[in-house]
Motif scaffolding. Sequence first.
Motif, mmCIF file in Angstrom:
data_model
loop_
_atom_site.group_PDB
_atom_site.id
_atom_site.type_symbol
_atom_site.label_atom_id
_atom_site.label_comp_id
_atom_site.label_asym_id
_atom_site.label_seq_id
_atom_site.Cartn_x
_atom_site.Cartn_y
_atom_site.Cartn_z
ATOM 1 N N GLU A 183 0.838 -1.204 0.000
ATOM 2 C CA GLU A 183 0.000 0.000 0.000
ATOM 3 C C GLU A 183 0.874 1.255 0.000
ATOM 4 O OE1 GLU A 183 -2.935 2.310 3.114
ATOM 5 O OE2 GLU A 183 -2.993 0.119 3.060
ATOM 6 N N LEU A 184 1.920 1.248 0.827
ATOM 7 C CA LEU A 184 2.819 2.403 0.854
ATOM 8 C C LEU A 184 3.560 2.548 -0.471
ATOM 9 C CD1 LEU A 184 4.368 2.180 4.439
ATOM 10 C CD2 LEU A 184 2.609 3.753 3.622
ATOM 11 N N MET A 185 3.944 1.418 -1.086
ATOM 12 C CA MET A 185 4.605 1.473 -2.390
ATOM 13 C C MET A 185 3.686 2.112 -3.433
ATOM 14 S SD MET A 185 6.490 -2.225 -2.624
ATOM 15 C CE MET A 185 7.651 -2.755 -1.360
ATOM 16 N N ALA A 186 2.413 1.737 -3.401
ATOM 17 C CA ALA A 186 1.458 2.294 -4.368
ATOM 18 C C ALA A 186 1.300 3.799 -4.163
ATOM 19 C CB ALA A 186 0.113 1.592 -4.220
ATOM 20 N N ARG A 187 1.164 4.203 -2.927
ATOM 21 C CA ARG A 187 1.028 5.638 -2.645
ATOM 22 C C ARG A 187 2.286 6.395 -3.066
ATOM 23 N NH1 ARG A 187 -3.244 7.087 0.356
ATOM 24 N NH2 ARG A 187 -4.371 5.470 1.505
ATOM 25 N N HIS A 188 3.436 5.813 -2.737
ATOM 26 C CA HIS A 188 4.702 6.460 -3.076
ATOM 27 C C HIS A 188 4.851 6.606 -4.586
ATOM 28 C CE1 HIS A 188 8.841 7.678 -2.622
ATOM 29 N NE2 HIS A 188 9.277 6.643 -3.322
ATOM 30 N N SER A 189 4.486 5.566 -5.327
ATOM 31 C CA SER A 189 4.616 5.600 -6.777
ATOM 32 C C SER A 189 3.736 6.681 -7.394
ATOM 33 C CB SER A 189 4.258 4.232 -7.363
ATOM 34 O OG SER A 189 4.356 4.249 -8.763
ATOM 35 N N VAL A 190 2.499 6.775 -6.934
ATOM 36 C CA VAL A 190 1.596 7.769 -7.501
ATOM 37 C C VAL A 190 2.027 9.172 -7.110
ATOM 38 C CG1 VAL A 190 -0.773 8.625 -7.469
ATOM 39 C CG2 VAL A 190 -0.338 6.183 -7.661
ATOM 40 N N ASP A 191 2.462 9.356 -5.877
ATOM 41 C CA ASP A 191 2.953 10.678 -5.460
ATOM 42 C C ASP A 191 4.142 11.097 -6.304
ATOM 43 O OD1 ASP A 191 1.025 10.837 -3.553
ATOM 44 O OD2 ASP A 191 2.314 10.299 -1.863
ATOM 45 N N ALA A 193 4.763 10.147 -9.355
ATOM 46 C CA ALA A 193 4.270 10.450 -10.702
ATOM 47 C C ALA A 193 3.677 11.854 -10.757
ATOM 48 C CB ALA A 193 3.232 9.420 -11.123
ATOM 49 N N LEU A 194 2.912 12.221 -9.747
ATOM 50 C CA LEU A 194 2.286 13.540 -9.733
ATOM 51 C C LEU A 194 3.326 14.646 -9.604
ATOM 52 C CD1 LEU A 194 -0.762 12.700 -7.459
ATOM 53 C CD2 LEU A 194 -0.829 13.256 -9.895
ATOM 54 N N LEU A 195 4.294 14.469 -8.725
ATOM 55 C CA LEU A 195 5.342 15.468 -8.565
ATOM 56 C C LEU A 195 6.165 15.598 -9.837
ATOM 57 C CD1 LEU A 195 6.488 14.566 -4.959
ATOM 58 C CD2 LEU A 195 5.460 16.730 -5.658
ATOM 59 N N ASP A 196 6.442 14.475 -10.494
ATOM 60 C CA ASP A 196 7.221 14.507 -11.721
ATOM 61 C C ASP A 196 6.460 15.210 -12.838
ATOM 62 O OD1 ASP A 196 9.463 13.760 -13.398
ATOM 63 O OD2 ASP A 196 8.124 12.294 -14.305
ATOM 64 N N ALA A 197 5.137 14.997 -12.886
ATOM 65 C CA ALA A 197 4.325 15.621 -13.933
ATOM 66 C C ALA A 197 4.338 17.139 -13.818
ATOM 67 C CB ALA A 197 2.896 15.102 -13.858
ATOM 68 N N ARG A 198 4.514 17.644 -12.595
ATOM 69 C CA ARG A 198 4.505 19.094 -12.384
ATOM 70 C C ARG A 198 5.890 19.706 -12.501
ATOM 71 N NH1 ARG A 198 1.348 17.850 -6.924
ATOM 72 N NH2 ARG A 198 -0.699 17.351 -7.773
ATOM 73 N N ALA A 199 6.924 18.875 -12.586
ATOM 74 C CA ALA A 199 8.293 19.377 -12.569
ATOM 75 C C ALA A 199 8.664 19.973 -13.924
ATOM 76 C CB ALA A 199 9.251 18.247 -12.227
ATOM 77 N N PRO A 200 9.521 21.019 -13.941
ATOM 78 C CA PRO A 200 9.959 21.606 -15.224
ATOM 79 C C PRO A 200 10.707 20.588 -16.082
ATOM 80 C CG PRO A 200 10.517 23.027 -13.367
ATOM 81 C CD PRO A 200 10.052 21.723 -12.783
ATOM 82 N N THR A 314 -8.466 7.377 -9.263
ATOM 83 C CA THR A 314 -9.301 8.459 -9.769
ATOM 84 C C THR A 314 -8.973 8.752 -11.228
ATOM 85 O OG1 THR A 314 -7.738 10.125 -9.034
ATOM 86 C CG2 THR A 314 -9.455 9.482 -7.479
ATOM 87 N N VAL A 315 -9.949 9.274 -11.948
ATOM 88 C CA VAL A 315 -9.784 9.559 -13.368
ATOM 89 C C VAL A 315 -8.651 10.551 -13.596
ATOM 90 C CG1 VAL A 315 -10.918 10.558 -15.383
ATOM 91 C CG2 VAL A 315 -12.205 9.065 -13.849
ATOM 92 N N ASP A 316 -8.440 11.456 -12.647
ATOM 93 C CA ASP A 316 -7.391 12.466 -12.809
ATOM 94 C C ASP A 316 -6.004 11.851 -12.929
ATOM 95 O OD1 ASP A 316 -9.750 13.417 -11.520
ATOM 96 O OD2 ASP A 316 -8.730 15.271 -11.027
ATOM 97 N N LEU A 317 -5.846 10.692 -12.325
ATOM 98 C CA LEU A 317 -4.526 10.062 -12.321
ATOM 99 C C LEU A 317 -4.218 9.302 -13.601
ATOM 100 C CD1 LEU A 317 -4.237 8.567 -8.736
ATOM 101 C CD2 LEU A 317 -2.782 10.306 -9.745
ATOM 102 N N LEU A 318 -5.227 8.896 -14.333
ATOM 103 C CA LEU A 318 -5.001 7.999 -15.459
ATOM 104 C C LEU A 318 -4.044 8.560 -16.507
ATOM 105 C CD1 LEU A 318 -8.591 6.528 -15.930
ATOM 106 C CD2 LEU A 318 -6.607 5.475 -14.811
ATOM 107 N N PRO A 319 -4.167 9.818 -16.935
ATOM 108 C CA PRO A 319 -3.216 10.323 -17.939
ATOM 109 C C PRO A 319 -1.768 10.327 -17.441
ATOM 110 C CG PRO A 319 -5.145 11.737 -17.794
ATOM 111 C CD PRO A 319 -5.223 10.804 -16.636
ATOM 112 N N VAL A 320 -1.567 10.658 -16.162
ATOM 113 C CA VAL A 320 -0.218 10.700 -15.607
ATOM 114 C C VAL A 320 0.393 9.309 -15.598
ATOM 115 C CG1 VAL A 320 1.149 11.225 -13.551
ATOM 116 C CG2 VAL A 320 -0.763 12.712 -14.193
ATOM 117 N N LEU A 321 -0.367 8.338 -15.084
ATOM 118 C CA LEU A 321 0.151 6.974 -15.008
ATOM 119 C C LEU A 321 0.344 6.377 -16.396
ATOM 120 C CD1 LEU A 321 -1.934 5.605 -11.990
ATOM 121 C CD2 LEU A 321 0.391 6.526 -11.988
ATOM 122 N N ALA A 322 -0.577 6.690 -17.309
ATOM 123 C CA ALA A 322 -0.463 6.158 -18.669
ATOM 124 C C ALA A 322 0.786 6.693 -19.363
ATOM 125 C CB ALA A 322 -1.710 6.504 -19.477
#
Length: 376
Positions: A183-191, A193-200, A314-322
């Motif tokens: 569970e922690l691995m899943a949370r860490h992975s998604v976090d 991904a989100l931080l990377d998507a926002r990075a320059p 959530t649907v918001d995550l799908l493009p980032v993970l894809a």
Amino acid sequence: MTGTVDRAFRAALYADDDTALDTGASLLAADPATDAELARRGAEFVAQAWRRGWQPADVVRIVRRELDDTHVRLATALIRAQAGDDRPRGPRWTAQLAQLSEAEEADGNTPRPDRFTHATAVLELYRLLLRLPALEPLEEPREPRREHRGDARMLGRIRALLAKAEATGYPEEAEALTAKAQELMARHSVDEALLDARAPAKDTPGACRIGVEPPYEQAKAVLLDAVATANHCRAVWNEPFAFSTVVGFEGDLAAVELLYTSLLVQAQSAMATAEAAQRAGGRKRTKTFRQSFLAAYAHRVGDRLRAAAEAPVTVDLLPVLASREVAVTDRMEQMFPQTTTTRLRGVSDEAGWTEGARAADRAQVGNRPRLSPRPE
């Protein structure tokens, strides 16, 4: 001294017979002045291995597999000595060197053999290094990876949970601890991904090699593939050299190494318990039992990991993970344009399969939680 080394190499490095090896070792043993040149040539062989795509852990693994502990100590010393003249290669490489340093310190009191025995071992090692083929390069990014806040703390919590899961003698406790770790691995992975998507400047997928050692290496490779897939990575098994290359983003690679190692420890502990129960019932257990046990364990854990990976987000995550999945697949296909599939062999013991599946049920990793993006 150079001439003596050249004659020894011509005699021993390009032939497989013991007579040639003895001839080369005798030349070196009789001339102490060759020691420095011999060490210099060894550093060249190590540097050549790096140019062919090998890494420190890979070399030590193949030396341990093909030769013995004496050669492993020689290889470790050569790699450490060459590192001072090598270019910086990234944190994963540095971590491998640190592990070699710890191993060498543990072997520090091993006495050196006589000159002939030592020269023989050196030539055997150099002959192996000389014949190493080229591997897919695993170059680390030129820019150091950005350390997001909480990385070290999160991975420390995951390590602690998995260590407890390995140590406990209670299957239910091991299940709960491993589930929490996933569970922690899943949370860490998604976090990540989100931080990377926002990075320059976004991170790019990397790769690492994880040893898949005999015996029962096919089942172990299947288990590693299941763990890699569940954690947004791809694994390609190299059977001749006893490792799999795992491609993915750095945080996910670390999670795969942790979870695979833990599940393998739990599987072997459960297999020993199952074998003891079988013997107590008057049934002799065999290699086929163990192969079937681990194959079933890998298959069943894979089912559970796939179910966890397919849990909704959530649907918001799908493009980032894809987008990250596409990046990982592209990197894998660049590194391995041609791959093949293989079938598990020797899985014919019904009792072994049943016990392995039961052990996998006890080691289940739970479902991924429903996650949503962090607020800005």
